[in-house]
Design a protein around this motif. Structure first.
Motif, PDB file in Angstrom:
ATOM      1  N   SER A  29       1.425  12.617  -3.486  1.00 57.36           N
ATOM      2  CA  SER A  29       2.178  13.401  -4.464  1.00 57.36           C
ATOM      3  C   SER A  29       1.232  14.137  -5.419  1.00 57.36           C
ATOM      4  O   SER A  29       1.448  15.305  -5.755  1.00 57.36           O
ATOM      5  CB  SER A  29       3.112  12.508  -5.280  1.00 57.36           C
ATOM      6  OG  SER A  29       4.124  11.984  -4.473  1.00 57.36           O
ATOM      7  N   LYS A  30       0.191  13.465  -5.877  1.00 57.93           N
ATOM      8  CA  LYS A  30      -0.774  14.089  -6.799  1.00 57.93           C
ATOM      9  C   LYS A  30      -1.597  15.158  -6.085  1.00 57.93           C
ATOM     10  O   LYS A  30      -1.868  16.220  -6.639  1.00 57.93           O
ATOM     11  CB  LYS A  30      -1.703  13.033  -7.400  1.00 57.93           C
ATOM     12  CG  LYS A  30      -1.047  12.176  -8.432  1.00 57.93           C
ATOM     13  CD  LYS A  30      -2.016  11.144  -8.977  1.00 57.93           C
ATOM     14  CE  LYS A  30      -1.312  10.227  -9.961  1.00 57.93           C
ATOM     15  NZ  LYS A  30      -2.214   9.152 -10.431  1.00 57.93           N
ATOM     16  N   ALA A  62       6.840  15.834  -3.716  1.00 54.74           N
ATOM     17  CA  ALA A  62       7.308  14.520  -3.286  1.00 54.74           C
ATOM     18  C   ALA A  62       6.921  14.292  -1.826  1.00 54.74           C
ATOM     19  O   ALA A  62       6.761  15.243  -1.052  1.00 54.74           O
ATOM     20  CB  ALA A  62       8.820  14.426  -3.445  1.00 54.74           C
ATOM     21  N   VAL A  63       6.776  13.041  -1.460  1.00 51.71           N
ATOM     22  CA  VAL A  63       6.427  12.669  -0.086  1.00 51.71           C
ATOM     23  C   VAL A  63       7.647  12.884   0.800  1.00 51.71           C
ATOM     24  O   VAL A  63       8.771  12.500   0.460  1.00 51.71           O
ATOM     25  CB  VAL A  63       5.961  11.198  -0.019  1.00 51.71           C
ATOM     26  CG1 VAL A  63       5.703  10.772   1.410  1.00 51.71           C
ATOM     27  CG2 VAL A  63       4.722  11.000  -0.867  1.00 51.71           C
ATOM     28  N   SER A 119       1.039  17.948  -5.105  1.00 53.67           N
ATOM     29  CA  SER A 119       1.977  18.267  -6.205  1.00 53.67           C
ATOM     30  C   SER A 119       3.409  18.409  -5.704  1.00 53.67           C
ATOM     31  O   SER A 119       4.114  19.365  -6.018  1.00 53.67           O
ATOM     32  CB  SER A 119       1.550  19.558  -6.920  1.00 53.67           C
ATOM     33  OG  SER A 119       0.271  19.400  -7.487  1.00 53.67           O
ATOM     34  N   GLY A 151       3.329   2.471  -1.786  1.00 57.85           N
ATOM     35  CA  GLY A 151       3.521   3.127  -3.087  1.00 57.85           C
ATOM     36  C   GLY A 151       2.268   3.845  -3.555  1.00 57.85           C
ATOM     37  O   GLY A 151       2.331   4.986  -4.039  1.00 57.85           O
ATOM     38  N   LYS A 152       1.111   3.217  -3.416  1.00 55.54           N
ATOM     39  CA  LYS A 152      -0.162   3.820  -3.834  1.00 55.54           C
ATOM     40  C   LYS A 152      -0.445   5.085  -3.036  1.00 55.54           C
ATOM     41  O   LYS A 152      -0.854   6.109  -3.589  1.00 55.54           O
ATOM     42  CB  LYS A 152      -1.309   2.827  -3.640  1.00 55.54           C
ATOM     43  CG  LYS A 152      -1.247   1.611  -4.526  1.00 55.54           C
ATOM     44  CD  LYS A 152      -2.348   0.630  -4.145  1.00 55.54           C
ATOM     45  CE  LYS A 152      -2.113  -0.721  -4.784  1.00 55.54           C
ATOM     46  NZ  LYS A 152      -3.039  -1.736  -4.263  1.00 55.54           N
ATOM     47  N   SER A 189       0.799  -1.229   0.000  1.00 50.21           N
ATOM     48  CA  SER A 189       0.000   0.000   0.000  1.00 50.21           C
ATOM     49  C   SER A 189       0.830   1.277   0.000  1.00 50.21           C
ATOM     50  O   SER A 189       0.327   2.335  -0.369  1.00 50.21           O
ATOM     51  CB  SER A 189      -0.915   0.025   1.225  1.00 50.21           C
ATOM     52  OG  SER A 189      -1.721  -1.124   1.250  1.00 50.21           O
ATOM     53  N   LYS A 232       1.715   6.965  -1.412  1.00 52.59           N
ATOM     54  CA  LYS A 232       2.699   8.005  -1.762  1.00 52.59           C
ATOM     55  C   LYS A 232       2.297   8.706  -3.056  1.00 52.59           C
ATOM     56  O   LYS A 232       2.413   9.922  -3.172  1.00 52.59           O
ATOM     57  CB  LYS A 232       4.094   7.396  -1.894  1.00 52.59           C
ATOM     58  CG  LYS A 232       4.795   7.169  -0.593  1.00 52.59           C
ATOM     59  CD  LYS A 232       6.203   6.661  -0.857  1.00 52.59           C
ATOM     60  CE  LYS A 232       7.045   6.601   0.365  1.00 52.59           C
ATOM     61  NZ  LYS A 232       8.421   6.178   0.073  1.00 52.59           N
ATOM     62  N   GLN A 233       1.828   7.934  -4.046  1.00 56.59           N
ATOM     63  CA  GLN A 233       1.391   8.531  -5.316  1.00 56.59           C
ATOM     64  C   GLN A 233       0.186   9.451  -5.084  1.00 56.59           C
ATOM     65  O   GLN A 233       0.106  10.534  -5.649  1.00 56.59           O
ATOM     66  CB  GLN A 233       0.998   7.440  -6.314  1.00 56.59           C
ATOM     67  CG  GLN A 233       2.166   6.814  -7.012  1.00 56.59           C
ATOM     68  CD  GLN A 233       1.713   5.765  -8.031  1.00 56.59           C
ATOM     69  OE1 GLN A 233       0.586   5.264  -7.982  1.00 56.59           O
ATOM     70  NE2 GLN A 233       2.609   5.444  -8.949  1.00 56.59           N
ATOM     71  N   LYS A 234      -0.742   9.009  -4.259  1.00 59.32           N
ATOM     72  CA  LYS A 234      -1.932   9.809  -3.967  1.00 59.32           C
ATOM     73  C   LYS A 234      -1.542  11.131  -3.312  1.00 59.32           C
ATOM     74  O   LYS A 234      -2.039  12.199  -3.695  1.00 59.32           O
ATOM     75  CB  LYS A 234      -2.865   8.998  -3.059  1.00 59.32           C
ATOM     76  CG  LYS A 234      -4.241   9.603  -2.879  1.00 59.32           C
ATOM     77  CD  LYS A 234      -5.190   8.601  -2.245  1.00 59.32           C
ATOM     78  CE  LYS A 234      -5.149   8.722  -0.751  1.00 59.32           C
ATOM     79  NZ  LYS A 234      -6.158   7.865  -0.082  1.00 59.32           N
ATOM     80  N   SER A 242       9.638   2.572   4.086  1.00 62.47           N
ATOM     81  CA  SER A 242       9.928   3.538   3.023  1.00 62.47           C
ATOM     82  C   SER A 242      11.417   3.558   2.701  1.00 62.47           C
ATOM     83  O   SER A 242      11.804   3.566   1.535  1.00 62.47           O
ATOM     84  CB  SER A 242       9.472   4.934   3.455  1.00 62.47           C
ATOM     85  OG  SER A 242       9.744   5.862   2.450  1.00 62.47           O
TER      86      SER A 242
END
Length: 188
Positions: free
Chosen positions: A42-43, A48-49, A46, A35-36, A33, A38-40, A72
């Motif tokens: 980041s989006k 980096a985590v 806008s 990676g998902k 979970s 972190k992407q959420k 991480s």
């Protein structure tokens, strides 16, 4: 379909790296979970985590902040091949694998050790033949048994003092030791 997905995830988890990454349920949850999430993040923001986001991730997954931080850092580190080249001080390149110590015993050393052990056992058998029956029995009872017989028991059996039993034991041991030392260089 669920069992197939679980089997694939288990395989990925086990073969992700040579070092096992997740063994507990919490670590597995983080592995799949993190990676998902972190992407959420980041989006959403806008950017980096960062470590400041770890508490939000920990709350969302129901784990501790330390566990998120640890997983991480494990996932962020690159996988290294043992075949990567390393430059050493003599300006020559070697592979990383060459710097790992060998832990398995050498087959030749094992064979020599086995032969040497057999020779020593034969030599000990010859040395024990030098002793008379009383010396052999006392030495066997006192030195070659897992639970040695006491001086008191042997002194009663032979009707001599405990000190005399100890002297016979020491003299027999010296005979064997001298024989072994005298003949050892011949068998090595």
């Amino acid at each position: 379909m669920w069992w197939i997905k679980a089997s694939i995830q288990e395989y990925v988890l086990k073969s992700w790296s040579l070092v096992k990454i997740g063994t507990t349920a919490v670590q597995k949850k983080l592995f799949f979970s993190l990676g998902k999430i972190k992407q959420k993040i980041s989006k959403l923001y806008s950017r980096a985590v960062t470590e400041h986001d770890f508490s939000q991730i920990a709350d969302e997954l129901g784990v501790s902040k330390n566990e998120v931080s640890e997983m991480s850092s494990r996932l962020a580190g690159p996988d290294l091949s043992l075949n990567n080249l390393v430059n050493n001080s003599e300006n020559t390149s070697s592979e990383l694998i060459e710097f790992l110590p060998e832990t398995r015993p050498n087959q030749e050393i094992k064979l020599i050790g086995k032969q040497d052990s057999t020779k020593k056992q034969n030599l000990l058998s010859q040395a024990l033949k030098l002793l008379n029956d009383r010396e052999l029995r006392i030495l066997t009872e006192r030195k070659l048994k897992d639970s040695p017989t006491t001086l008191d028991v042997l002194s009663i059996e032979y009707n001599i003092s405990k000190e005399r039993i100890r002297q016979i034991e020491n003299a027999a041991f010296e005979k064997i030791k001298n024989f072994m030392l005298e003949h050892m260089p011949k068998c090595v």
